[in-house]
Motif scaffolding. Structure first.
Motif: not given
Length: 595
Positions: A153, A173, A177, A184, A218, A221, A225
């Motif tokens: 990152t 936001r 990300s 994102y 990822q 994440w 999500e």
């Protein structure tokens, strides 16, 4: 009687709500992909050197809007986005799926080149679509050196926001990300989340991430999500540059590292019920992929791969293309898409004819011009499918305008839009539901399209022609067909290898698309009544007949019941008698009669 009539309406309504009778989709979005703007492109360049200006001065007239063996001039980039505004100037959003720098080595695009290219295209999109959300995606040519994205990152990712002009496109936001590792999520409207992924992290050439199990976290994440969307009842549109699996025109190597490919597919299959669809670019060609399970061959979601703006392809070329999608935010599928293209052969010939009629040719230049003409004819004489016969030959093109200007009800209506008047321009190549002959692009329908491609020779031949935007530079034999079919239906590495070792049913020895495409290319209904699509539509037609029967029976029952009530009301012994006065109805109780 009211209960009986309600039951009739319920039974009839459930059957009558067939896909082809549903209202037009309430949402629209554009996909723009693989622009590959080359600042060194010259309309008098060398096609063997990416159309850069020839050092010996012996270039050829390559065309104002591009050439099949080269990347995009700025005129093509502008024309592409202008065509988008002409067909639909107020979409819900635009998914811009990456790759804006060219495939050149002289010089190799450095960071300044990459960021300035992104900034210029960003500014053009914002200027042309001031009211629509622009959703940018990183491509493997949006980094220096190309393909090499770090798997940790921070670092370079924040530079895209400031230097590339993306800071104003994303929410706070989303910026947080994206600045971490280039991915994102965003919600362009209620009921739909767009999951923007940096799949370049799984790209085989990127040896910075090949040994990392979960580059940038990822996968973790993504699952978080997807779980949020599942709990909220929100549908997810997956947007990325590089798709999983293989390239149908070059199946030597997969796109992803095997460990990443398997995890990516399995994770998205686990949340298939949440996914509206996937949209990818990268290949420069027009195709789709089936995300399906190993256990029961169930299709969990559909990935649509859109063709590029750039006419460059590793072999041959493609016609520049843009794509408009229709969708329902709360539905589980894309309802339709419209594929537009620019016939480079046609427009270059048109422009060259205009130039030749205006140019005064000095006698001393005859030999040089003859040589240029010979070189150009040699380059431009590749086989091409003449698609004009099956396009609308009138001066107008039938398309859908999805939104009235108030945008209150969200109802969509069909209308005709005039073509550009200054000569050959962007045209509708095909509409997906018409070409595939399906009511919508649901999973089950696209699965049936896939099965039909394996057995219907003419249908596959037409599909192959559309794969490169109508520009066909080589024929497709049985091996070629097998590679296309396997790439669409087999995303796992081992499955792909097994498929390539098998034969596809009803293969033919050669697909000469230049000869086999019918003139009525949008009429794709096969006479083979045994195909899966025909079976699906036959079931729906049978269902429609049942709907009429139920409606007739319910109507008869309703009339009979109404007649009984009328007789009851006017009977002299009835408690209520209908009295008419001044064209108004009232009911007066008669004394002495109690039920």
């Amino acid at each position: 009687m009211i209960l009986l009539w309600t039951l009739c309406l319920t039974l009839g309504g459930q059957i009558m709500a067939r896909p082809e009778q549903m209202a037009e989709p309430k949402g629209l979005f554009w996909q723009l992909t693989d622009v590959h703007w080359d600042r060194e492109y010259s309309s008098n360049g060398d096609p063997k050197k990416m159309c850069h200006r020839a050092s010996d001065g012996l270039g050829v007239e390559t065309g104002k809007f591009g050439t099949y063996s080269c990347d995009s001039p700025w005129e093509l980039v502008e024309a592409s986005i202008a065509a988008m505004t002409e067909q639909e100037s107020d979409p819900d959003f635009i998914v811009w799926t990456g790759d804006n720098s060219p495939h050149v080595k002289d010089p190799i695009p450095d960071w300044d080149y990459v960021f300035s290219s992104l900034k210029k295209v960003t500014d053009l999109l914002r200027d042309q679509f001031p009211r629509s959300q622009i959703i940018p995606v990183l491509g493997n040519h949006d980094v220096y050196p190309e393909d090499f994205y770090p798997g940790k990152t921070g670092g370079i990712y924040e530079a895209y926001l400031k230097e590339g002009g993306w800071e104003d496109l994303l929410s706070n936001r989303a910026k947080g990300s994206f600045g971490a590792c280039g991915f994102y999520s965003t919600m362009p409207n209620k009921g739909l989340k767009v999951l923007v992924l940096n799949t370049n992290l799984y790209n085989v050439p990127d040896n910075l991430t090949s040994n990392i199990e979960d580059p940038c976290g990822q996968f973790t994440w993504m699952e978080r999500e997807l779980k949020k969307a599942e709990r909220a009842g929100t549908k997810v549109l997956v947007a990325a540059h590089i798709p999983p699996g293989y390239f149908e025109r070059f199946v030597v190597s997969p796109f992803y590292n095997e460990i990443h490919n398997k995890k990516y597919i399995n994770l998205l299959n686990d949340y298939g019920d949440v996914i509206l669809a996937h949209v990818y670019g990268h290949t420069h060609t027009d195709s789709f992929r089936l995300f399906r399970t190993d256990e029961n061959d169930e299709v969990k979601s559909i990935a649509f791969i859109a063709p590029s703006v750039t006419p460059w392809l590793h072999s041959g070329g493609v016609n520049p293309s843009i794509r408009l999608y229709g969708y329902e935010p709360y539905e589980s599928h894309i309802t339709d898409f419209w594929q537009y293209f620019l016939n480079l052969t046609e427009i270059n010939e048109h422009l060259n004819t205009q130039v030749s009629t205006q140019k005064i040719i000095p006698e001393t230049d005859e030999n040089l011009l003859a040589e240029k003409s010979r070189m150009y004819r040699s380059w431009a004489s590749r086989p091409i499918q003449e698609i004009e016969p099956y396009l609308d030959s009138s001066n107008e093109l039938e398309v859908l305008d999805y939104r009235n200007k108030e945008k209150k009800a969200g109802n969509l209506k069909a209308r005709k839009r005039s073509r550009r008047s200054e000569g050959p321009g962007w045209k509708l190549l095909y509409r997906a539901t018409d070409f595939y002959n399906v009511p919508s692009l649901k999973n089950e329908y696209m699965h049936s399209v896939y099965k039909r491609l394996k057995t219907d020779e003419d249908f596959f031949g037409q599909f192959y022609g559309y794969n490169t935007g109508g520009y066909v530079f080589e024929t497709c034999d049985s091996k070629c067909k097998r590679e296309h079919i396997c790439a669409m239906g087999h995303l796992h590495n081992r499955d792909m290898e097994a498929c390539l070792n098998q034969s596809i049913s009803t293969e033919v020895s050669n697909y000469n698309i230049g000869k086999s495409l019918p003139s009525n290319a949008t009429e794709v209904v096969s006479e083979n009544q045994g195909s899966d699509i025909v079976k699906l539509l036959t079931v729906e037609q049978s269902t429609n007949k049942n709907t009429h029967v139920i409606t007739v029976v319910c109507s008869i029952v309703f009339v009979f019941c109404a007649a009984l009530i009328a007789l009851f009301m006017i009977h002299p012994r009835n408690k209520y008698r209908v009295l008419r006065s001044n064209w108004r109805h009232s009911y007066e109780p008669i004394e002495g009669n109690v039920l």
